[in-house]
Design a protein around this motif. Structure first.
Motif, short mmCIF file in Angstrom:
data_model
loop_
_atom_site.label_atom_id
_atom_site.label_comp_id
_atom_site.label_asym_id
_atom_site.label_seq_id
_atom_site.Cartn_x
_atom_site.Cartn_y
_atom_site.Cartn_z
N ALA A 26 0.85 -1.18 0.00
CA ALA A 26 0.00 0.00 0.00
C ALA A 26 0.89 1.22 0.00
CB ALA A 26 -0.93 0.01 1.22
N SER A 27 0.31 2.35 -0.40
CA SER A 27 1.04 3.61 -0.39
C SER A 27 0.15 4.69 0.20
CB SER A 27 1.46 4.01 -1.82
OG SER A 27 2.11 5.27 -1.79
N MET A 28 0.76 5.52 1.05
CA MET A 28 0.01 6.62 1.64
C MET A 28 -0.46 7.61 0.57
SD MET A 28 -1.06 7.24 4.67
CE MET A 28 0.08 6.53 5.85
N THR A 29 0.13 7.55 -0.60
CA THR A 29 -0.31 8.39 -1.71
C THR A 29 -1.81 8.23 -1.95
OG1 THR A 29 1.84 8.26 -2.81
CG2 THR A 29 -0.04 8.82 -4.20
N TYR A 30 -2.33 7.02 -1.74
CA TYR A 30 -3.73 6.73 -2.04
C TYR A 30 -4.64 6.84 -0.81
CZ TYR A 30 -1.61 5.32 -6.37
OH TYR A 30 -0.89 5.33 -7.55
N PHE A 31 -4.12 7.56 0.19
CA PHE A 31 -4.93 7.89 1.37
C PHE A 31 -4.85 9.38 1.64
CE2 PHE A 31 -4.35 3.37 1.82
CZ PHE A 31 -5.59 2.95 2.27
N GLN A 32 -4.83 10.17 0.57
CA GLN A 32 -4.85 11.61 0.71
C GLN A 32 -6.29 12.11 0.81
OE1 GLN A 32 -2.15 13.93 -1.77
NE2 GLN A 32 -1.11 12.06 -2.39
N ARG A 33 -6.43 13.32 1.33
CA ARG A 33 -7.74 13.96 1.33
C ARG A 33 -8.00 14.58 -0.04
NH1 ARG A 33 -9.34 14.88 6.79
NH2 ARG A 33 -7.59 14.85 8.26
N SER A 34 -9.25 14.73 -0.38
CA SER A 34 -9.61 15.41 -1.63
C SER A 34 -9.24 16.89 -1.53
CB SER A 34 -11.11 15.29 -1.90
OG SER A 34 -11.85 16.05 -0.94
N ARG A 35 -9.14 17.55 -2.67
CA ARG A 35 -8.83 18.99 -2.66
C ARG A 35 -9.88 19.77 -1.90
NH1 ARG A 35 -7.79 18.48 -9.03
NH2 ARG A 35 -5.94 17.16 -8.89
N GLU A 36 -11.15 19.37 -2.06
CA GLU A 36 -12.23 20.06 -1.35
C GLU A 36 -12.06 19.92 0.16
OE1 GLU A 36 -17.12 20.02 -1.06
OE2 GLU A 36 -16.09 18.65 -2.42
N GLU A 37 -11.72 18.71 0.60
CA GLU A 37 -11.52 18.50 2.03
C GLU A 37 -10.33 19.31 2.55
OE1 GLU A 37 -12.78 14.20 3.49
OE2 GLU A 37 -11.39 14.12 1.78
N GLN A 38 -9.24 19.32 1.79
CA GLN A 38 -8.07 20.07 2.22
C GLN A 38 -8.36 21.56 2.30
OE1 GLN A 38 -4.14 18.97 0.72
NE2 GLN A 38 -5.06 17.18 -0.29
N ARG A 80 -10.84 22.97 3.40
CA ARG A 80 -11.47 23.30 4.67
C ARG A 80 -10.46 23.71 5.73
NH1 ARG A 80 -15.31 17.91 4.87
NH2 ARG A 80 -16.56 18.38 3.01
N PHE A 81 -9.19 23.35 5.50
CA PHE A 81 -8.14 23.66 6.46
C PHE A 81 -7.34 24.90 6.07
CE2 PHE A 81 -8.96 19.10 6.77
CZ PHE A 81 -9.18 18.96 8.13
N GLY A 82 -7.89 25.67 5.15
CA GLY A 82 -7.23 26.91 4.75
C GLY A 82 -6.61 26.82 3.37
N GLU A 83 -5.95 27.89 2.99
CA GLU A 83 -5.33 27.95 1.67
C GLU A 83 -4.15 26.99 1.58
OE1 GLU A 83 -4.24 31.96 0.80
OE2 GLU A 83 -6.30 32.70 0.85
N ALA A 84 -3.84 26.60 0.32
CA ALA A 84 -2.74 25.67 0.09
C ALA A 84 -1.44 26.21 0.68
CB ALA A 84 -2.58 25.41 -1.40
N THR A 113 -0.34 20.91 3.81
CA THR A 113 0.06 19.62 3.23
C THR A 113 0.54 18.67 4.31
OG1 THR A 113 0.64 20.61 1.11
CG2 THR A 113 1.66 18.49 1.64
N TYR A 114 1.39 19.16 5.18
CA TYR A 114 1.97 18.32 6.22
C TYR A 114 0.93 17.88 7.26
CZ TYR A 114 4.79 16.94 10.24
OH TYR A 114 5.32 16.26 11.32
N ARG A 115 0.12 18.80 7.70
CA ARG A 115 -0.80 18.50 8.80
C ARG A 115 -2.11 17.86 8.35
NH1 ARG A 115 2.21 19.56 12.90
NH2 ARG A 115 3.47 21.48 12.86
#
Length: 200
Positions: A61-73, A75-79, A84-86
Motif C-alpha cells: 500500500a502507499s500513503m499516496t492513495y490515502f490523501q484527502r480530496s482537494r475540497e476536504e483540504q 477546509r483547512f485553509g489555503e494551500a 500539506t503536512y498537517r
C-alpha cells in the motif's frame, strides 16, 4: 520466483531476513518513509518482491492513495506547506479500512487504496484478506510522525534531504532518521547501503 541476484536484491534480502526474523509470525506492518524523490516507492515494491521470493505473504500500500480530496483540504485553509503536512492525508480512513482490519485476523477484509489524488476522486474499494502470517509494506511521506508510529512493527527511512517545505517541517518536527529501525542510503539505487547513526 527466484530473483536475479544484484547488489540491490542482496541488500533487500538481508533486510527481509532481519524483518522476518523478528516479525515473521502473525500480522506485521512495515513502513518505508522518505520524500517523494527518494525512491521510496520502488524500494518498497522491490522489498515486497523479495518477500514474495521467500514465499512469505506480502501486501503493498502507499500513503499516496490515502490523501484527502482537494475540497476536504480546502477546509483547512489555503494551500501551504503547513496544510500539506498537517492535513494532506486521511489517517483516520487509513486506520479504519487498512491497518486496523489487517491486524485483526484472517476473516477481516481490508482495502489498500481509497483515493486517486491525480484525478481527485475516490477509488472503488477492492477488499482483500490475508493469511495469519502476513506482512503489509506501506510507503509514503511523513510515515514516522507521532500519530502513525504505533502502527509499524518495523520502519525504514530512505535517506534524502528535504525536497519541499512540507518535508522541512517534517524533518524539523519529527527527525525520522533518529526514529527509523533502518536508515538506507538510496542515492545509488542499484546498490543501496545501510547507514548507522554515528555515520549520518
Amino acid at each position: 520466483m527466484k530473483l536475479v541476484s544484484t547488489p540491490r536484491i542482496e541488500f533487500l534480502r538481508a533486510l527481509s531476513t532481519e524483518i522476518l526474523h523478528n516479525y515473521g509470525r502473525g500480522r506485521s506492518i512495515v513502513a518505508v518513509d522518505g520524500a517523494a524523490g527518494s525512491g521510496r516507492t520502488a524500494f518498497a515494491d522491490d522489498l515486497a518482491e523479495v518477500f514474495e521470493e521467500r514465499e512469505h505473504p506480502v501486501f503493498r500500500a502507499s500513503m499516496t492513495y490515502f490523501q484527502r480530496s482537494r475540497e476536504e483540504q480546502d477546509r483547512f485553509g489555503e494551500a501551504s506547506a503547513e496544510r500539506t503536512y498537517r492535513y494532506g492525508h486521511d489517517y483516520a480512513t487509513f486506520r479504519r479500512v487498512l491497518t486496523e482490519p489487517f491486524r485483526m485476523g484472517v476473516t477481516t477484509s481490508f482495502v489498500t487504496q481509497t483515493f486517486d489524488p491525480d484525478r481527485d476522486t475516490w477509488i472503488e474499494p477492492t477488499w482483500q484478506t490475508a493469511p495469519l502470517d502476513a506482512t503489509l509494506i506501506v510507503d509514503g511521506d511523513f510515515m514516522l510522525r507521532r500519530e502513525l508510529r504505533d502502527l509499524w512493527a518495523y520502519s525504514i527511512r530512505v535517506d534524502s534531504g528535504a525536497e519541499t517545505e512540507a518535508d522541512e517541517l517534517y524533518l524539523t518536527e519529527v527527525n525520522p532518521e533518529a526514529i527509523a529501525n533502518a536508515l538506507v542510503d538510496n542515492s545509488n539505487p542499484a546498490s543501496p547501503r545501510r547507514l548507522f547513526r554515528d555515520s549520518c
